[in-house]
Design an enzyme around this catalytic site. Sequence first.
Site, mmCIF file in Angstrom:
data_model
loop_
_atom_site.group_PDB
_atom_site.id
_atom_site.type_symbol
_atom_site.label_atom_id
_atom_site.label_comp_id
_atom_site.label_asym_id
_atom_site.label_seq_id
_atom_site.Cartn_x
_atom_site.Cartn_y
_atom_site.Cartn_z
ATOM 1 C CE LYS A 23 -1.701 6.771 0.746
ATOM 2 N NZ LYS A 23 -0.300 6.774 1.076
ATOM 3 N N GLY A 24 -3.724 3.641 1.226
ATOM 4 C CA GLY A 24 -5.215 3.751 2.124
ATOM 5 C C GLY A 24 -6.196 4.560 1.696
ATOM 6 C CB SER A 77 -0.815 0.152 1.347
ATOM 7 O OG SER A 77 -1.911 1.675 1.399
ATOM 8 N N GLY A 112 11.793 0.480 4.013
ATOM 9 C CA GLY A 112 13.292 0.143 4.283
ATOM 10 C C GLY A 112 14.281 -0.947 4.044
ATOM 11 C CB CYS A 159 -1.150 4.805 9.383
ATOM 12 S SG CYS A 159 -0.143 6.113 8.784
ATOM 13 C CB ILE A 218 1.966 10.237 3.067
ATOM 14 C CG1 ILE A 218 3.730 9.947 1.894
ATOM 15 C CG2 ILE A 218 1.428 10.498 1.290
ATOM 16 C CD1 ILE A 218 4.458 10.912 1.079
ATOM 17 N N GLY A 219 0.851 10.929 5.708
ATOM 18 C CA GLY A 219 -0.406 11.392 6.065
ATOM 19 C C GLY A 219 -1.892 10.790 5.146
HETATM 20 C C1 LIG Z 1 5.656 6.436 0.979
HETATM 21 C C2 LIG Z 1 4.073 5.110 1.223
HETATM 22 C C3 LIG Z 1 3.542 5.616 1.827
HETATM 23 C C4 LIG Z 1 2.197 4.376 2.118
HETATM 24 N N1 LIG Z 1 1.435 4.827 2.258
HETATM 25 C C5 LIG Z 1 0.744 3.727 3.366
HETATM 26 C C6 LIG Z 1 -0.693 3.570 3.466
HETATM 27 O O1 LIG Z 1 -1.700 4.303 2.582
HETATM 28 N N2 LIG Z 1 -1.223 2.571 4.086
HETATM 29 C C7 LIG Z 1 -0.420 1.079 4.723
HETATM 30 O O2 LIG Z 1 -0.892 0.407 5.505
HETATM 31 N N3 LIG Z 1 0.383 1.741 4.692
HETATM 32 C C8 LIG Z 1 1.218 2.534 3.996
HETATM 33 N N4 LIG Z 1 2.945 2.488 3.506
HETATM 34 C C9 LIG Z 1 3.864 1.479 4.137
HETATM 35 C C10 LIG Z 1 3.901 0.037 3.215
HETATM 36 O O3 LIG Z 1 2.620 -0.189 2.717
HETATM 37 C C11 LIG Z 1 4.627 -0.946 3.529
HETATM 38 O O4 LIG Z 1 4.208 -1.642 4.353
HETATM 39 C C12 LIG Z 1 6.460 -0.336 4.930
HETATM 40 O O5 LIG Z 1 6.560 0.766 3.931
HETATM 41 C C13 LIG Z 1 7.523 -1.522 5.328
HETATM 42 O O6 LIG Z 1 7.622 -2.134 3.357
HETATM 43 P P1 LIG Z 1 9.061 -1.742 2.789
HETATM 44 O O7 LIG Z 1 10.232 -1.249 3.409
HETATM 45 O O8 LIG Z 1 9.188 -2.944 1.522
HETATM 46 O O9 LIG Z 1 8.532 -0.739 2.030
HETATM 47 C C14 LIG Z 1 3.595 3.179 3.369
HETATM 48 C C15 LIG Z 1 4.891 3.640 2.425
HETATM 49 C C16 LIG Z 1 5.849 4.926 1.769
HETATM 50 C C17 LIG Z 1 7.213 4.040 1.868
#
Ligand SMILES: Cc1cc2nc3c(=O)[nH]c(=O)nc-3n(C[C@H](O)[C@H](O)[C@H](O)COP(=O)(O)O)c2cc1C
Length: 294
Positions: free
Chosen positions: A46-47, A18, A213, A130, A72-73
Amino acid sequence: MTWKIGSLQLKTPLILASGTWGLGDTILDYLSPEEIINSIGALITKGLSLEPMAGNPPPRLLETPCGLINSIGLENPGIEVFLKRYYPRLRDLEVPVIFNLHGTSVDEFLKLVRYLEEENIRGVELNISCPNVTEGGIAFSQSPEVVFQLVKGVREIFSGFLIVKLSPVGPVLEVALACKEAAADALTIANTYPAMGIVSYEPLKVIKGGLSGPAIKPLTLRLVSDIISKVTLPIIASGGVLSGKDVFEYLLVGASAVQVGTANLINPRSVIEIHEELKELLLRHGRLLDKGHP
Ligand SMILES: Cc1cc2nc3c(=O)[nH]c(=O)nc-3n(C[C@H](O)[C@H](O)[C@H](O)COP(=O)(O)O)c2cc1C
């Protein structure tokens, strides 16, 4: 190999996380429909909230030596606009689409889910984790009792596949057990880690948000391993995947599927490369996945 998260069957164990691949309007600029169908097991939106959300003021992103802090909020156009404007194109891809949901209260989550049940949406991921919104978000994840009430309420009105996305901080095990008791179908472990960075000194600007990351991969790997040994629910891993090796290691500790997040922001085609690497690792070491978890 066949991939399953409980009753949900996937073509591959890779899921786009997401918030890391836009709203769905640009994905086909980078990946062909064939590539999506062959490499990606499911897409998580996206959320989405009941009403549109403008998100947080800048700064919203800060790169760290091996991660990304985002604040991002939960900017999004709201569930209704998403269903009309963005969903049709994703639905046509014939890959399961899971709706990531954000509510500021139990009642708001229930309204969202009731709406999706009426629209015949078959999968949701409740974002109770979040770290960069002032209402709802990670606050839910601090109370197993509230999580139980939320998931139980959703389960009563939603007949599709129900995933809960946990925070990596707080009483994670107790929250996971509450989800199981309230009959969730699977857990996503985990969202980002609360973090802070200094963006500039003069003027002084800071960012408080969630760290994602490669920095978080060893932390989330440990968490996935710990929860799997204690909670009998399918686990979807999310945290720091950049390569096929990262995915394979999550599968090795028992994850049913693995999300690709920040990697999409570095290279929107990374999931294709990750899939190719994973296929090779599965050929060489796939038999290890049947041997129990370390
Ligand atoms: C820019 C950005 C926006 C994100 N938006 C959401 C979101 O809307 N809803 C959600 O549950 N997680 C959101 N996440 C979390 C990611 O879905 C993911 O669970 C988290 O980044 C850890 O995985 P990664 O290290 O592979 O990015 C967001 C992450 C990033 C970097």
